[in-house]
Design an enzyme around this catalytic site. Structure first.
Site, PDB file in Angstrom:
ATOM      1  N   ASP A  15      12.679   2.907 -19.728  1.00 41.97           N
ATOM      2  CA  ASP A  15      11.778   3.623 -18.827  1.00 41.97           C
ATOM      3  C   ASP A  15      12.521   4.796 -18.183  1.00 41.97           C
ATOM      4  O   ASP A  15      13.760   4.834 -18.169  1.00 41.97           O
ATOM      5  CB  ASP A  15      11.277   2.650 -17.762  1.00 41.97           C
ATOM      6  N   ASP A  17      11.142   7.107 -14.902  1.00 41.48           N
ATOM      7  CA  ASP A  17      11.036   7.229 -13.451  1.00 41.48           C
ATOM      8  C   ASP A  17      11.305   5.885 -12.775  1.00 41.48           C
ATOM      9  O   ASP A  17      10.625   4.893 -13.039  1.00 41.48           O
ATOM     10  CB  ASP A  17       9.650   7.744 -13.072  1.00 41.48           C
ATOM     11  N   ASP A 211      11.954  -0.654 -14.254  1.00 38.83           N
ATOM     12  CA  ASP A 211      11.978  -1.058 -12.844  1.00 38.83           C
ATOM     13  C   ASP A 211      10.640  -1.596 -12.355  1.00 38.83           C
ATOM     14  O   ASP A 211      10.523  -2.025 -11.210  1.00 38.83           O
ATOM     15  CB  ASP A 211      12.376   0.133 -11.963  1.00 38.83           C
TER      16      ASP A 211
END
Length: 275
Positions: A15, A17, A211
């Protein structure tokens, strides 16, 4: 850490961001992780729900933060949406609500952009979205054009804080058309399956790093990959339980930092050398 419980890692789907960067700042250890993967010949792709940017744009942003990246390292929801359509109907005509990255991906896949009688309606984030675009998209969907949504994110970060994302625009289209879209981006497995094809690995050999439990980890689970949650962005120790309940899933591994993730992969590689 129990590294013996980790199957061999041949690839990572990473991922962006909250994992590689936060806003305009790189997450600590992001550059070291990518350099380590390169030096260890572990395949990887940056996988993003963002359909507004081209792979070239994403790579330039990463390089600007000191994180090594090439356009071919990037998989966007726009690319996955374009390939999804092209595989089912080569040369199809598409009515698009979206920005440069999505439009370019559609054209690169040999699809035709049109305003009238499209074979498909494709929608992503569009910062120039208007009522007229909404009305035309709804008409096309109600007339039978399949509705493809690049990603369901209701809010996305900006320099001014959180702003409406593709999912917020989609809420209007769904309400007005009475049609649920085919979702391409995380937590759908479609984007992850596209990335796996790009990386040339099976889900069993690949781990998803992110995240966000509801998108990154849920998508990893849906695609059959191992999942690694890093507490570098949205998810923290304090909010973990609530997010896990809301997402309905939990990761296979949790890391406080990217450095901890890098160290564990390195230890796993050393262990495999001795087996």
């Amino acid at each position: 850490m129990n590294i013996q419980s980790i199957p061999a890692i041949k690839g990572l789907l990473i991922d962006l961001d909250g994992t590689m960067y936060q806003g305009t700042r790189p997450v600590e250890g992001a550059d070291q992780l990518i350099r380590f993967l390169k030096s260890s010949n572990i395949a990887y792709r940056f996988v993003t729900n963002n359909s507004s940017a081209t792979p070239e744009d994403v790579a330039a942003r990463l390089n600007g933060m000191g994180i090594p990246a090439e356009p071919q390292d990037v998989c966007t929801s726009g690319q996955a949406a374009a390939v999804y359509i092209a595989e089912r109907q080569p040369g199809a005509s598409v009515f698009v609500i979206g920005m440069k990255g999505l439009r370019q991906a559609l054209l690169d896949s040999g699809l035709q952009l049109t305003d009238e009688r499209p074979d498909y309606v494709v929608q992503g984030i569009d910062r120039q979205f208007t009522y007229d675009l909404l009305a035309r998209a709804v008409r096309h969907i109600r007339e039978g054009a399949p509705y493809i949504l690049t990603n369901p994110d209701l809010l996305v970060p900006s320099t001014d804080g959180l702003v409406p994302g593709a999912g917020s625009i989609s809420a209007m289209l769904r309400a007005a058309s009475g049609t649920e879209p085919i979702v391409i981006g995380k937590p759908s497995s479609i984007l992850m399956d596209y990335a796996l094809k790009q990386i040339g690995l099976s889900a069993q050999d690949t781990w998803v790093v992110g995240d966000n439990l509801a998108t990154d980890i849920a998508a990893g689970k849906a695609s059959g990959c191992g999942t690694m949650l890093v507490l570098t962005g949205l998810t923290t120790r304090d909010n973990y339980d609530g997010y896990a309940r809301a997402a309905g899933c939990e990761p296979d591994r949790i890391y406080e930092t990217l450095d901890a993730l890098t160290e564990e992969i390195a230890a796993m590689l050393e262990l495999n050398k001795t087996v």
